[in-house]
Design a protein around this motif. Structure first.
Motif, PDB file in Angstrom:
ATOM      1  N   LEU A 171     -10.847  -3.915   8.071  1.00  0.00           N
ATOM      2  CA  LEU A 171     -10.127  -3.891   6.802  1.00  0.00           C
ATOM      3  C   LEU A 171     -10.995  -4.369   5.648  1.00  0.00           C
ATOM      4  O   LEU A 171     -10.927  -3.850   4.552  1.00  0.00           O
ATOM      5  N   TYR A 172     -11.815  -5.352   5.957  1.00  0.00           N
ATOM      6  CA  TYR A 172     -12.642  -5.842   4.882  1.00  0.00           C
ATOM      7  C   TYR A 172     -14.029  -5.261   4.987  1.00  0.00           C
ATOM      8  O   TYR A 172     -14.778  -5.572   5.892  1.00  0.00           O
ATOM      9  N   ILE A 180      -2.806  -5.017  12.250  1.00  0.00           N
ATOM     10  CA  ILE A 180      -1.524  -5.686  12.456  1.00  0.00           C
ATOM     11  C   ILE A 180      -1.313  -5.868  13.944  1.00  0.00           C
ATOM     12  O   ILE A 180      -1.504  -4.966  14.722  1.00  0.00           O
ATOM     13  N   ILE A 187       0.812   4.177  -2.826  1.00  0.00           N
ATOM     14  CA  ILE A 187       0.531   5.580  -2.528  1.00  0.00           C
ATOM     15  C   ILE A 187       1.667   6.440  -3.068  1.00  0.00           C
ATOM     16  O   ILE A 187       1.444   7.480  -3.694  1.00  0.00           O
ATOM     17  N   THR A 217      -4.925   5.379   1.715  1.00  0.00           N
ATOM     18  CA  THR A 217      -4.481   5.880   3.015  1.00  0.00           C
ATOM     19  C   THR A 217      -5.423   5.388   4.112  1.00  0.00           C
ATOM     20  O   THR A 217      -4.994   4.934   5.172  1.00  0.00           O
ATOM     21  N   LEU A 271      -5.490  -1.117   8.265  1.00  0.00           N
ATOM     22  CA  LEU A 271      -4.545  -2.226   8.328  1.00  0.00           C
ATOM     23  C   LEU A 271      -3.650  -2.096   9.548  1.00  0.00           C
ATOM     24  O   LEU A 271      -3.388  -3.069  10.255  1.00  0.00           O
ATOM     25  N   ASP A 272      -3.223  -0.868   9.800  1.00  0.00           N
ATOM     26  CA  ASP A 272      -2.392  -0.644  10.986  1.00  0.00           C
ATOM     27  C   ASP A 272      -3.118  -1.082  12.246  1.00  0.00           C
ATOM     28  O   ASP A 272      -2.519  -1.630  13.167  1.00  0.00           O
ATOM     29  N   ILE A 318       0.837  -1.201   0.000  1.00  0.00           N
ATOM     30  CA  ILE A 318       0.000   0.000   0.000  1.00  0.00           C
ATOM     31  C   ILE A 318       0.870   1.249   0.000  1.00  0.00           C
ATOM     32  O   ILE A 318       0.638   2.184  -0.765  1.00  0.00           O
ATOM     33  N   LEU A 326      -7.265   2.723   3.918  1.00  0.00           N
ATOM     34  CA  LEU A 326      -7.045   1.282   4.021  1.00  0.00           C
ATOM     35  C   LEU A 326      -5.822   0.997   4.874  1.00  0.00           C
ATOM     36  O   LEU A 326      -5.810   0.106   5.720  1.00  0.00           O
ATOM     37  N   ARG A 327      -4.803   1.803   4.672  1.00  0.00           N
ATOM     38  CA  ARG A 327      -3.582   1.602   5.436  1.00  0.00           C
ATOM     39  C   ARG A 327      -3.826   1.828   6.930  1.00  0.00           C
ATOM     40  O   ARG A 327      -3.328   1.087   7.765  1.00  0.00           O
ATOM     41  N   LEU A 334      -7.972 -11.115  10.603  1.00  0.00           N
ATOM     42  CA  LEU A 334      -8.413 -10.946   9.222  1.00  0.00           C
ATOM     43  C   LEU A 334      -9.789 -11.583   9.061  1.00  0.00           C
ATOM     44  O   LEU A 334     -10.179 -11.961   7.975  1.00  0.00           O
TER      45      LEU A 334
END
Lengths: 150, 150
Positions: B125-126, B113, A99, B103, B109-110, A95, B105-106, B118
């Motif tokens: 995230l999904y 993690i 970007i 951004t 994701l952060d 990602i 999405l990131r 998931l």
DNA sequence: CTCCGATATCAAGTAAGGTTGAGGTCAAGC
DNA sequence: GCTTGACCTCAACCTTACTTGATATCGGAG
């Protein structure tokens, strides 16, 4: 009690079509067991695998790439949180680089707006060798491969 | 002296295969004339159109979308710099919104993690309704269309 | 005039990512 | 005991974006 999940259940949980899940099995993305009636038996972890597939697809990865990523998961034991987190970290980096690529592209575009120069030989916007934004874009597999033709 | 350009010349200038250009004509992306020998005759502006196609493809647009964009160019007169700049501005906005989506999405994701979550029902995230990153991803045209299946 | 290279058309093939349909099986409910 | 729904397989089809091959013609060079 690992009762196992039916394909229909997994489909409802993931939002995938049953046919898509069968296709993914064919592609090696999941490997469900079978019961005595030959029906597929999924585990909870398979829902997670399929979620991974969906997210990765959103990032534009081809199924083959996704399979490769999933193949990195430990085969014998159950994947741990750490295993998944490692995969997620890979996503994060992807990602980031997307970007970055788009930001670069935007900068070039800003340079072009106003001059109207969309001519290939002069415009910085078109550069076949800059593949950053090209991934996962479908059947244009030859794109950029023939820039030396002339 | 509008001499007109041969398909081979246009192919060399754009890096496209001759067959691809013919295909694009079929798809209505360019409309070359013909000479008395029935050979296609392109104008300089067609190189620009095709450059546009290539750039738009890099952004993940389908040919149908690109044709729609090109159809907005004034039909009668020659496209001006301003016309092209207007199209480029549309690109810019698209790039902006992609960066924004990634951004976001990131960020999600952060948040994921570390927890390794998931799993579809819990993970931010999904989200099938968040289509920002979904465009131009090839034949998954039904994606997100069946979230109401259950 | 003849030959070659560029062009033309049209049909078929390719790749990815699936869906659709036909025909058959299995377990549960009535 | 029969039907129904969920499941099975396998083959065929779909879309996008092209390429490839067969076959034919054009136009300029020699």
């Amino acid at each position: 009690m690992h009762k196992g999940l039916s394909i229909g259940y997994v489909a409802r949980r993931t939002g995938l079509a049953v046919s898509a899940i069968r296709y993914y099995e064919e592609e090696g993305l999941v490997q469900p067991g079978r019961d005595r009636g030959d029906r597929r038996v999924f585990q909870r972890g398979d829902i997670r695998r399929l979620s991974f597939v969906l997210i990765a697809q959103r990032l534009g990865f081809a199924l083959a790439d996704i399979r490769a990523a999933l193949d990195d998961l430990p085969q014998g034991r159950n994947p741990t949180r750490a295993d998944w987190a490692r995969l997620a970290e890979g996503f994060r980096q992807e990602i980031d680089s997307r970007i970055e690529g788009l930001t670069l592209l935007r900068g070039k575009l800003d340079g072009c707006i106003g001059c109207g120069c969309l001519s290939l030989d002069r415009c910085a916007l078109y550069n076949p060798h800059d593949k950053a934004a090209t991934r996962g874009e479908g059947p244009r597999y030859l794109m950029g491969d023939r820039s030396d033709e002339f």
